[in-house]
Motif scaffolding. Structure first.
Motif, PDB file in Angstrom:
ATOM      1  N   THR A  50      -9.969  11.635   0.235  1.00  0.00           N
ATOM      2  CA  THR A  50      -9.616  10.743   1.342  1.00  0.00           C
ATOM      3  C   THR A  50      -8.854   9.517   0.851  1.00  0.00           C
ATOM      4  OG1 THR A  50     -11.643   9.447   1.172  1.00  0.00           O
ATOM      5  CG2 THR A  50     -11.723  11.430   2.582  1.00  0.00           C
ATOM      6  N   GLN A  51      -8.224   8.843   1.798  1.00  0.00           N
ATOM      7  CA  GLN A  51      -7.525   7.609   1.470  1.00  0.00           C
ATOM      8  C   GLN A  51      -8.518   6.543   0.992  1.00  0.00           C
ATOM      9  OE1 GLN A  51      -4.676   6.265   4.338  1.00  0.00           O
ATOM     10  NE2 GLN A  51      -4.221   4.406   3.216  1.00  0.00           N
ATOM     11  N   GLN A  52      -9.718   6.547   1.539  1.00  0.00           N
ATOM     12  CA  GLN A  52     -10.736   5.583   1.103  1.00  0.00           C
ATOM     13  C   GLN A  52     -11.102   5.817  -0.366  1.00  0.00           C
ATOM     14  OE1 GLN A  52     -10.983   7.417   3.941  1.00  0.00           O
ATOM     15  NE2 GLN A  52     -10.640   5.793   5.445  1.00  0.00           N
ATOM     16  N   GLU A  53     -11.188   7.090  -0.772  1.00  0.00           N
ATOM     17  CA  GLU A  53     -11.489   7.398  -2.175  1.00  0.00           C
ATOM     18  C   GLU A  53     -10.339   6.942  -3.076  1.00  0.00           C
ATOM     19  OE1 GLU A  53     -13.440   9.016  -5.606  1.00  0.00           O
ATOM     20  OE2 GLU A  53     -14.117   8.308  -3.664  1.00  0.00           O
TER      21      GLU A  53
ATOM     22  N   ASP B 149       0.797  -1.222   0.000  1.00  0.00           N
ATOM     23  CA  ASP B 149       0.000   0.000   0.000  1.00  0.00           C
ATOM     24  C   ASP B 149       0.833   1.277   0.000  1.00  0.00           C
ATOM     25  OD1 ASP B 149      -2.412  -1.333  -0.065  1.00  0.00           O
ATOM     26  OD2 ASP B 149      -2.612  -1.389   2.113  1.00  0.00           O
TER      27      ASP B 149
ATOM     28  N   ASP C 132      -8.789   0.285  -6.666  1.00  0.00           N
ATOM     29  CA  ASP C 132      -9.486  -0.988  -6.913  1.00  0.00           C
ATOM     30  C   ASP C 132     -10.086  -1.024  -8.312  1.00  0.00           C
ATOM     31  OD1 ASP C 132      -8.784  -1.824  -4.370  1.00  0.00           O
ATOM     32  OD2 ASP C 132     -10.769  -1.427  -3.496  1.00  0.00           O
ATOM     33  N   GLN C 133     -10.639   0.095  -8.755  1.00  0.00           N
ATOM     34  CA  GLN C 133     -11.206   0.166 -10.109  1.00  0.00           C
ATOM     35  C   GLN C 133     -10.112   0.003 -11.170  1.00  0.00           C
ATOM     36  OE1 GLN C 133     -13.169   3.970 -10.091  1.00  0.00           O
ATOM     37  NE2 GLN C 133     -15.060   3.138  -9.252  1.00  0.00           N
TER      38      GLN C 133
ATOM     39  N   ARG D 214      -8.248   4.546  -2.450  1.00  0.00           N
ATOM     40  CA  ARG D 214      -8.293   3.074  -2.475  1.00  0.00           C
ATOM     41  C   ARG D 214      -9.398   2.582  -3.417  1.00  0.00           C
ATOM     42  NH1 ARG D 214      -5.827  -0.431   0.447  1.00  0.00           N
ATOM     43  NH2 ARG D 214      -5.245   1.080   2.054  1.00  0.00           N
ATOM     44  N   ARG D 215     -10.559   3.246  -3.404  1.00  0.00           N
ATOM     45  CA  ARG D 215     -11.655   2.858  -4.289  1.00  0.00           C
ATOM     46  C   ARG D 215     -11.244   3.003  -5.758  1.00  0.00           C
ATOM     47  NH1 ARG D 215     -15.147   5.063  -7.330  1.00  0.00           N
ATOM     48  NH2 ARG D 215     -14.697   7.200  -6.735  1.00  0.00           N
ATOM     49  N   VAL D 216     -10.588   4.108  -6.073  1.00  0.00           N
ATOM     50  CA  VAL D 216     -10.132   4.340  -7.442  1.00  0.00           C
ATOM     51  C   VAL D 216      -9.059   3.311  -7.816  1.00  0.00           C
ATOM     52  CG1 VAL D 216      -8.977   5.986  -8.974  1.00  0.00           C
ATOM     53  CG2 VAL D 216     -10.786   6.773  -7.434  1.00  0.00           C
TER      54      VAL D 216
END
Length: 110
Positions: A82-85, A66, A91-92, A87-89
């Motif tokens: 955010t870090q979550q955003e 990571d 993953d895509q 991470r979501r991108v």
């Protein structure tokens, strides 16, 4: 060579092939994520490519899977991302890269 040895060799070859595909997909996903982040950061085309190369190198050198994602999240944090955003991108991009790598791998074997 026995049938068992042949099967063992085939499994080893298949494992190596799958690992190579995962490596290529990860590299493509990190590059895509870095280029996406570079747009948010307002980098020029040339700076974006350098940013992507640097992050790929960090990703390859680090045992932490990571590390590139965390660096990008830190860069984008001041922009409200955010870090979550991130991470979501990621993953895509990883899903897209896996499809792309599998597709190019199957075309190469045709």
């Amino acid at each position: 060579m026995t049938s068992f040895d042949e099967r063992e060799d085939a499994f080893e070859t298949e494992f190596a092939h799958r690992e190579e595909l995962k490596f290529k997909a990860r590299e493509r996903a990190v590059k895509s994520l870095a280029l996406w982040a570079a747009q948010w950061l307002g980098k020029t085309s040339q700076d974006s490519e350098a940013y992507a190369r640097d992050l790929i190198a960090v990703d390859l050198a680090s045992p932490n899977p990571d590390v590139a994602l965390e660096l990008i999240a830190a860069d984008l944090g001041p922009r409200g991302i955010t870090q979550q955003e991130v991470r979501r991108v990621m993953d895509q991009f990883l899903a897209q890269a896996e499809i792309s790598v599998r597709g190019s791998s199957s075309q190469a074997s045709d």
